[in-house]
Design a protein around this motif. Structure first.
Motif, PDB file in Angstrom:
ATOM      1  N   VAL A 175       0.806  -1.257  -0.061  1.00 51.63           N
ATOM      2  CA  VAL A 175      -0.094  -0.085   0.110  1.00 51.63           C
ATOM      3  C   VAL A 175       0.924   1.193   0.082  1.00 51.63           C
ATOM      4  N   ASP A 176       0.171   2.599  -0.353  1.00 51.22           N
ATOM      5  CA  ASP A 176       0.912   3.702  -0.339  1.00 51.22           C
ATOM      6  C   ASP A 176       0.131   4.584   0.677  1.00 51.22           C
ATOM      7  N   ILE A 177       0.754   5.032   1.780  1.00 52.78           N
ATOM      8  CA  ILE A 177       0.000   5.839   2.828  1.00 52.78           C
ATOM      9  C   ILE A 177       0.498   7.423   2.979  1.00 52.78           C
ATOM     10  N   ALA A 178      -0.497   8.205   3.017  1.00 54.63           N
ATOM     11  CA  ALA A 178      -0.480   9.342   3.168  1.00 54.63           C
ATOM     12  C   ALA A 178      -1.135   9.984   4.535  1.00 54.63           C
ATOM     13  N   SER A 179      -0.853  11.264   4.841  1.00 54.69           N
ATOM     14  CA  SER A 179      -1.252  11.833   5.963  1.00 54.69           C
ATOM     15  C   SER A 179      -1.310  13.398   5.800  1.00 54.69           C
ATOM     16  N   ARG A 180      -2.121  14.040   6.663  1.00 51.73           N
ATOM     17  CA  ARG A 180      -2.410  15.582   6.539  1.00 51.73           C
ATOM     18  C   ARG A 180      -2.993  15.791   7.785  1.00 51.73           C
ATOM     19  N   TYR A 181      -2.612  16.778   8.570  1.00 52.54           N
ATOM     20  CA  TYR A 181      -3.368  17.174   9.611  1.00 52.54           C
ATOM     21  C   TYR A 181      -3.302  18.744  10.005  1.00 52.54           C
ATOM     22  N   ALA A 182      -4.169  19.482  10.856  1.00 52.28           N
ATOM     23  CA  ALA A 182      -3.998  20.802  11.051  1.00 52.28           C
ATOM     24  C   ALA A 182      -4.500  20.771  12.592  1.00 52.28           C
ATOM     25  N   MET A 183      -3.640  21.470  13.266  1.00 57.24           N
ATOM     26  CA  MET A 183      -4.228  21.764  14.581  1.00 57.24           C
ATOM     27  C   MET A 183      -4.837  23.021  14.923  1.00 57.24           C
ATOM     28  N   ALA A 184      -5.870  23.109  15.719  1.00 55.89           N
ATOM     29  CA  ALA A 184      -6.722  24.237  15.860  1.00 55.89           C
ATOM     30  C   ALA A 184      -5.861  25.087  16.951  1.00 55.89           C
ATOM     31  N   ASN A 185      -6.372  26.319  17.117  1.00 57.33           N
ATOM     32  CA  ASN A 185      -5.791  27.192  18.212  1.00 57.33           C
ATOM     33  C   ASN A 185      -5.384  26.816  19.428  1.00 57.33           C
ATOM     34  N   GLU A 186      -6.524  26.004  19.980  1.00 55.25           N
ATOM     35  CA  GLU A 186      -6.688  25.381  21.203  1.00 55.25           C
ATOM     36  C   GLU A 186      -5.886  23.934  21.121  1.00 55.25           C
ATOM     37  N   ILE A 187      -5.403  23.379  21.940  1.00 55.77           N
ATOM     38  CA  ILE A 187      -4.724  21.893  21.933  1.00 55.77           C
ATOM     39  C   ILE A 187      -5.931  21.256  22.044  1.00 55.77           C
ATOM     40  N   GLY A 188      -5.919  20.294  20.873  1.00 55.20           N
ATOM     41  CA  GLY A 188      -6.945  19.192  20.579  1.00 55.20           C
ATOM     42  C   GLY A 188      -6.570  18.033  20.792  1.00 55.20           C
ATOM     43  N   GLY A 189      -7.141  16.880  20.580  1.00 59.76           N
ATOM     44  CA  GLY A 189      -7.139  15.616  20.838  1.00 59.76           C
ATOM     45  C   GLY A 189      -6.987  14.530  19.693  1.00 59.76           C
ATOM     46  N   ASP A 190      -6.792  14.972  18.395  1.00 52.26           N
ATOM     47  CA  ASP A 190      -6.552  13.950  17.307  1.00 52.26           C
ATOM     48  C   ASP A 190      -5.389  13.003  17.552  1.00 52.26           C
ATOM     49  N   PHE A 191      -5.559  11.944  16.949  1.00 51.44           N
ATOM     50  CA  PHE A 191      -4.265  10.952  16.933  1.00 51.44           C
ATOM     51  C   PHE A 191      -4.485  10.128  15.824  1.00 51.44           C
ATOM     52  N   PHE A 192      -3.302   9.403  15.664  1.00 56.30           N
ATOM     53  CA  PHE A 192      -3.540   8.074  14.702  1.00 56.30           C
ATOM     54  C   PHE A 192      -2.191   7.514  14.899  1.00 56.30           C
ATOM     55  N   GLU A 193      -2.513   6.063  14.906  1.00 56.67           N
ATOM     56  CA  GLU A 193      -1.454   5.260  14.851  1.00 56.67           C
ATOM     57  C   GLU A 193      -1.597   3.935  13.887  1.00 56.67           C
ATOM     58  N   PHE A 194      -0.404   3.358  13.410  1.00 58.24           N
ATOM     59  CA  PHE A 194      -0.389   2.238  12.474  1.00 58.24           C
ATOM     60  C   PHE A 194       0.107   0.962  13.156  1.00 58.24           C
ATOM     61  N   LEU A 195      -0.563  -0.088  13.170  1.00 56.68           N
ATOM     62  CA  LEU A 195      -0.212  -1.210  14.043  1.00 56.68           C
ATOM     63  C   LEU A 195      -0.136  -2.325  12.861  1.00 56.68           C
ATOM     64  N   SER A 196       1.140  -2.584  12.717  1.00 53.87           N
ATOM     65  CA  SER A 196       1.218  -3.841  11.862  1.00 53.87           C
ATOM     66  C   SER A 196       1.618  -5.248  12.602  1.00 53.87           C
ATOM     67  N   HIS A 197       1.257  -6.050  11.772  1.00 51.94           N
ATOM     68  CA  HIS A 197       1.228  -7.575  12.620  1.00 51.94           C
ATOM     69  C   HIS A 197       1.590  -8.568  11.675  1.00 51.94           C
TER      70      HIS A 197
END
Length: 306
Positions: free
Chosen positions: A70-92
Motif C-alpha cells: 500500500v501507499d500511505i499519506a497523512s495530513r493534519y491541522a491543529m486548531a488554536n487550542e490544543i485538541g485531541g486528534d491522534f492516529f497510529e499504524f499497527l502492523s502484525h
C-alpha cells in the motif's frame, strides 16, 4: 518500553492534575451526537501548554510506515487550542484470516496466515491540556492492546475498559475512534468504530464512494461495551480515507459545514493523483472552504492499495 513509560506518565498527570469532585455526566449514546459541552481545562502554565502542543505535534508527525502492498499519506491541522486528534499504524505478522462462516453472525478464522496493517484514527473530546494528555495516553495504549487484541472489535472492548479507568472524573468525558485492519495479501478489510466518522472507501474503477460504518459507542463511557465488526473485500487501486470530525465540521463564514458531500466530491476529483497529492488536494479544498481557519483539529489519512 517507551510506550509503556509514556502511558504511566500520562496516567500520573491525569490523576494529579485533572481529578474533579463533580459527578460525571454522560452524553447521548447515539453515534455522532454530543449532548453536552465538554469543559476545557484551564489549569496549566504557558510552558505546560506549549509542551502539550509539542507532544501532540510529535505524535501526529511520526514517520509513516513503509508497507510494500500500500501507499500511505497523512495530513493534519491543529486548531488554536490544543485538541485531541491522534492516529497510529499497527502492523502484525501471521494473523489468522477471517473467512466465511455458515453460521450467521459468526466469523471463522482460516488456517492460512498473512501480514496485516492496522490503522486507528481517533479524537479525544474537548480541548486543552487534559485532551492532549489523554490523546498521548490513548496512542500508547493502542500499541499495547493491539499486541493482545489485534482484531478491531476486541481491540475497542479492551481499550474502552482501560480508558474508563484513566479518564473517570476528569475533564475528558470520552474518546472516539475508528480502526481498520487490512489483510495485505487477500485485500480484506475488517473494521469497527466507536462513535467516530466512518471510513470513506473510494473505488476508482467504478468511481463509487461508500462510507464504511458500523455501530459502536464512545470509548471510556460505558461498561462492558461490545463493538461489532464488518468485513469488505478491497481491490487493487481502491483508496481508503480515515478522518476526524473536524474536517467534516469545518465551517465557512456563513456557518455552513464542509460536510460529507463536499468531501466525497473532493476525493472523486483526485483519482489520478498519487495518494499524498490526493490527501493534500482534499485537505486544501477543506481549508479553502473555511478560509484557512479551523475550529477543531483536522486529520486525514489516505491508504492506496497497489
Amino acid at each position: 518500553m517507551l510506550l509503556a513509560l509514556l502511558s504511566i506518565l500520562m496516567l500520573i498527570a491525569l490523576v494529579v492534575i485533572f481529578r474533579l469532585d463533580s459527578p460525571r455526566r454522560r452524553p447521548d449514546r447515539l453515534l455522532g451526537q454530543r449532548a453536552i459541552q465538554v469543559p476545557i481545562a484551564s489549569s496549566g502554565s504557558t510552558e505546560d501548554l506549549e509542551m502539550a502542543r509539542r507532544l501532540q505535534r510529535g505524535i501526529l508527525s511520526s514517520a509513516l510506515p513503509s508497507v510494500p502492498e500500500v501507499d500511505i499519506a497523512s495530513r493534519y491541522a491543529m486548531a488554536n487550542e490544543i485538541g485531541g486528534d491522534f492516529f497510529e499504524f499497527l502492523s502484525h505478522h501471521n494473523r489468522g484470516l477471517p473467512g466465511v462462516s455458515d453460521i450467521p453472525g459468526v466469523i471463522r478464522y482460516e488456517q492460512n496466515h498473512e501480514n496485516t496493517l492496522g490503522i486507528v484514527v481517533g479524537d479525544v473530546a474537548g480541548h486543552g491540556l487534559s485532551s492532549a494528555l489523554v490523546m498521548a495516553l490513548t496512542a500508547g495504549l493502542c500499541h499495547e492492546i493491539a499486541k493482545k487484541e489485534p482484531m478491531p472489535g476486541a481491540f475497542f472492548t479492551a481499550l474502552n475498559t482501560e480508558l474508563q479507568r484513566y479518564i473517570e472524573g476528569s475533564h475528558v468525558r470520552y474518546v472516539t475512534a475508528v480502526y481498520g485492519v487490512i489483510y495485505l495479501h487477500s485485500k480484506q478489510l475488517v473494521y469497527s468504530r466507536a462513535g467516530h466518522p466512518g471510513i470513506l472507501w473510494y473505488k476508482p474503477k467504478t468511481k463509487q464512494v461508500q462510507w464504511l460504518e458500523v455501530e459502536g459507542a464512545f470509548l471510556g463511557m460505558y461498561d462492558a461495551e461490545h463493538y461489532p465488526e464488518q468485513t469488505v473485500m478491497l481491490e487493487s487501486g481502491d483508496r481508503l480515507f480515515f478522518l476526524t470530525d473536524g474536517l467534516l465540521e469545518a465551517r465557512n463564514a456563513g456557518g455552513e459545514q464542509f460536510g460529507a458531500m463536499r468531501l466525497e466530491e473532493a476525493v472523486g476529483q483526485t483519482v489520478n493523483l498519487p495518494i499524498q497529492a490526493a490527501v493534500d488536494a482534499v485537505f486544501d479544498a477543506m481549508l479553502a472552504f473555511c478560509n484557512g481557519s479551523v475550529a477543531d483539529d483536522c486529520t486525514l489519512i489516505g491508504i492506496a492499495l497497489k
